[in-house]
Motif scaffolding. Structure first.
Motif, PDB file in Angstrom:
ATOM      1  N   SER A   1       1.245  11.307  -1.393  1.00  0.00           N
ATOM      2  CA  SER A   1       1.822  12.135  -0.325  1.00  0.00           C
ATOM      3  C   SER A   1       2.753  13.203  -0.867  1.00  0.00           C
ATOM      4  CB  SER A   1       2.564  11.240   0.681  1.00  0.00           C
ATOM      5  OG  SER A   1       1.698  10.291   1.264  1.00  0.00           O
ATOM      6  N   VAL A   2       3.508  12.871  -1.897  1.00  0.00           N
ATOM      7  CA  VAL A   2       4.447  13.829  -2.508  1.00  0.00           C
ATOM      8  C   VAL A   2       4.107  13.919  -3.987  1.00  0.00           C
ATOM      9  CG1 VAL A   2       6.852  14.402  -2.933  1.00  0.00           C
ATOM     10  CG2 VAL A   2       6.215  13.244  -0.818  1.00  0.00           C
ATOM     11  N   PRO A   3       3.261  14.858  -4.382  1.00  0.00           N
ATOM     12  CA  PRO A   3       2.919  15.000  -5.798  1.00  0.00           C
ATOM     13  C   PRO A   3       4.161  15.351  -6.620  1.00  0.00           C
ATOM     14  CG  PRO A   3       1.374  16.210  -4.399  1.00  0.00           C
ATOM     15  CD  PRO A   3       2.511  15.783  -3.520  1.00  0.00           C
ATOM     16  N   GLY A   4       4.226  14.810  -7.812  1.00  0.00           N
ATOM     17  CA  GLY A   4       5.366  15.085  -8.682  1.00  0.00           C
ATOM     18  C   GLY A   4       6.618  14.324  -8.317  1.00  0.00           C
TER      19      GLY A   4
ATOM     20  N   GLU B   1       0.820  -1.208   0.000  1.00  0.00           N
ATOM     21  CA  GLU B   1       0.000   0.000   0.000  1.00  0.00           C
ATOM     22  C   GLU B   1       0.854   1.258   0.000  1.00  0.00           C
ATOM     23  OE1 GLU B   1      -3.474   2.316  -0.015  1.00  0.00           O
ATOM     24  OE2 GLU B   1      -3.089   0.211  -0.467  1.00  0.00           O
ATOM     25  N   ALA B   2       1.996   1.224   0.707  1.00  0.00           N
ATOM     26  CA  ALA B   2       2.859   2.407   0.777  1.00  0.00           C
ATOM     27  C   ALA B   2       3.412   2.776  -0.587  1.00  0.00           C
ATOM     28  CB  ALA B   2       4.000   2.165   1.765  1.00  0.00           C
TER      29      ALA B   2
ATOM     30  N   TYR C   1      12.952  14.057   1.260  1.00  0.00           N
ATOM     31  CA  TYR C   1      12.902  14.903   2.454  1.00  0.00           C
ATOM     32  C   TYR C   1      11.481  15.371   2.746  1.00  0.00           C
ATOM     33  CZ  TYR C   1      14.220  18.568   5.757  1.00  0.00           C
ATOM     34  OH  TYR C   1      14.343  19.350   6.876  1.00  0.00           O
ATOM     35  N   ALA C   2      10.619  15.369   1.719  1.00  0.00           N
ATOM     36  CA  ALA C   2       9.240  15.814   1.914  1.00  0.00           C
ATOM     37  C   ALA C   2       8.447  14.861   2.798  1.00  0.00           C
ATOM     38  CB  ALA C   2       8.544  15.970   0.557  1.00  0.00           C
TER      39      ALA C   2
ATOM     40  N   GLU D   1       5.604  13.940  12.545  1.00  0.00           N
ATOM     41  CA  GLU D   1       6.063  12.562  12.417  1.00  0.00           C
ATOM     42  C   GLU D   1       6.693  12.354  11.049  1.00  0.00           C
ATOM     43  OE1 GLU D   1       2.850   9.820  12.601  1.00  0.00           O
ATOM     44  OE2 GLU D   1       1.777  10.697  10.910  1.00  0.00           O
ATOM     45  N   VAL D   2       7.387  11.226  10.943  1.00  0.00           N
ATOM     46  CA  VAL D   2       8.003  10.829   9.679  1.00  0.00           C
ATOM     47  C   VAL D   2       7.224   9.642   9.133  1.00  0.00           C
ATOM     48  CG1 VAL D   2      10.092  10.023   8.541  1.00  0.00           C
ATOM     49  CG2 VAL D   2      10.271  11.600  10.472  1.00  0.00           C
ATOM     50  N   ILE D   3       6.827   9.724   7.885  1.00  0.00           N
ATOM     51  CA  ILE D   3       6.081   8.636   7.254  1.00  0.00           C
ATOM     52  C   ILE D   3       7.099   7.597   6.785  1.00  0.00           C
ATOM     53  CG2 ILE D   3       4.244   8.087   5.611  1.00  0.00           C
ATOM     54  CD1 ILE D   3       3.646  11.047   5.400  1.00  0.00           C
TER      55      ILE D   3
END
Length: 285
Positions: free
Chosen positions: A70-73, A62-63, A239-240, A246-248
């Motif tokens: 979560s980070v477009p582009g 799923e990730a 880095y995004a 939190e950190v994904i």
């Protein structure tokens, strides 16, 4: 009576020790990658659950799907890193090949000091030279462009490339150059038609190390010399995933594996030519 082959010279316990050592070595090398891949399969809420479980029970890919949301582009970040590294590698090879040949074949005043200066460049961290490089990029008018990351990448990777390729070219017999000169060949013709085909394994090694170095060192240059998203490389995209709260981690690991996939594929394809070059001429015709 036939004699045993020379290749079967190890006893069984020696083979066990050799393969055990290889297994331990590979375990240390590959364990971070295995753990990172397993983290990418785990749900975010179960990453720090106790007790620790090596294999995720509710694991899924799923990730690898949600990371694009979560980070477009994110695909643009991958393309930028690949494009910048390719240009840096090409420019470095164009400059390094004749330079390494000159240092390997010719003796001139100051050559040793110049080689030592090249080596000293690699001792400086990129952070130390950020301000001078920023002023240089601003004066050249290349801020917020690809050139802002290509130029520093070339400058920092040329010295190591010269040292690597010079050492390889010094092992090529000088008699080949002398035979070409007797036939009336120039230095450039000798380099292009005689030395380059023999030095291809060394050039491939320089290309691989340069590409990896450029792919890995783009973060600090991108943060300093770029403010436009369309020119940002992969490290900025990774880095995004570091949020304020939190950190994904699972999506970060998934994005990391997806991001390095093009570089791994390219290096794997280039290694075939490296092995072919190393084994060329090993068998008598």
């Amino acid at each position: 009576m036939s004699q045993p082959a020379m290749i079967n010279r190890y006893r069984w316990y020696e083979l066990v020790g050799i393969y055990a050592g290889i297994f331990v070595f590979l375990s240390f090398i590959l364990s971070p990658f295995v753990e990172g891949f397993l983290v990418s399969l785990k749900p975010l809420g179960l990453l720090f659950s106790s007790p620790y479980r090596f294999w995720p029970e509710d694991g899924s890919f799923e990730a690898y799907r949600t990371m694009w949301v979560s980070v477009p582009g994110f695909a643009r970040y991958i393309f930028n890193s690949f494009f910048i590294s390719t240009i840096v590698t090409a420019v470095v090879l164009v400059l390094v090949v004749p330079s390494a040949y000159a240092f390997a074949r010719f003796k001139f005043r100051g050559s040793g000091a110049l080689l030592a200066a090249f080596l000293a460049v690699n001792m400086f961290s990129g952070a130390v030279l950020l301000i001078p490089l920023f002023r240089l990029m601003r004066s050249l008018g290349v801020l917020n462009t690809y050139f802002a990351m290509i130029v520093p990448g070339v400058a920092f990777l040329i010295p190591s490339g010269i040292w690597l390729l010079r050492t390889y070219m010094m092992r090529i017999p000088r008699e080949l150059d002398e035979a070409a000169f007797v036939d009336g060949a120039s230095h450039f013709y000798t380099l292009r038609r005689v030395i380059l085909p023999i030095a291809m394994p060394g050039i491939t090694v320089v290309a691989i190390t340069t590409f990896i170095g450029s792919y890995a060192q783009q973060f600090i240059f991108a943060l300093t010399f770029n403010s436009k998203t369309e020119y940002m490389p992969l490290p900025i995209g990774l880095y995004a995933y570091f949020g304020r709260q939190e950190v994904i981690w699972n999506e970060l690991m998934a994005a990391s594996f997806v991001g390095i996939a093009p570089a791994v594929i390219l290096i794997f394809l280039m290694q075939r030519y490296l092995v072919a070059g190393l084994t060329a001429g090993a068998v008598k015709q």
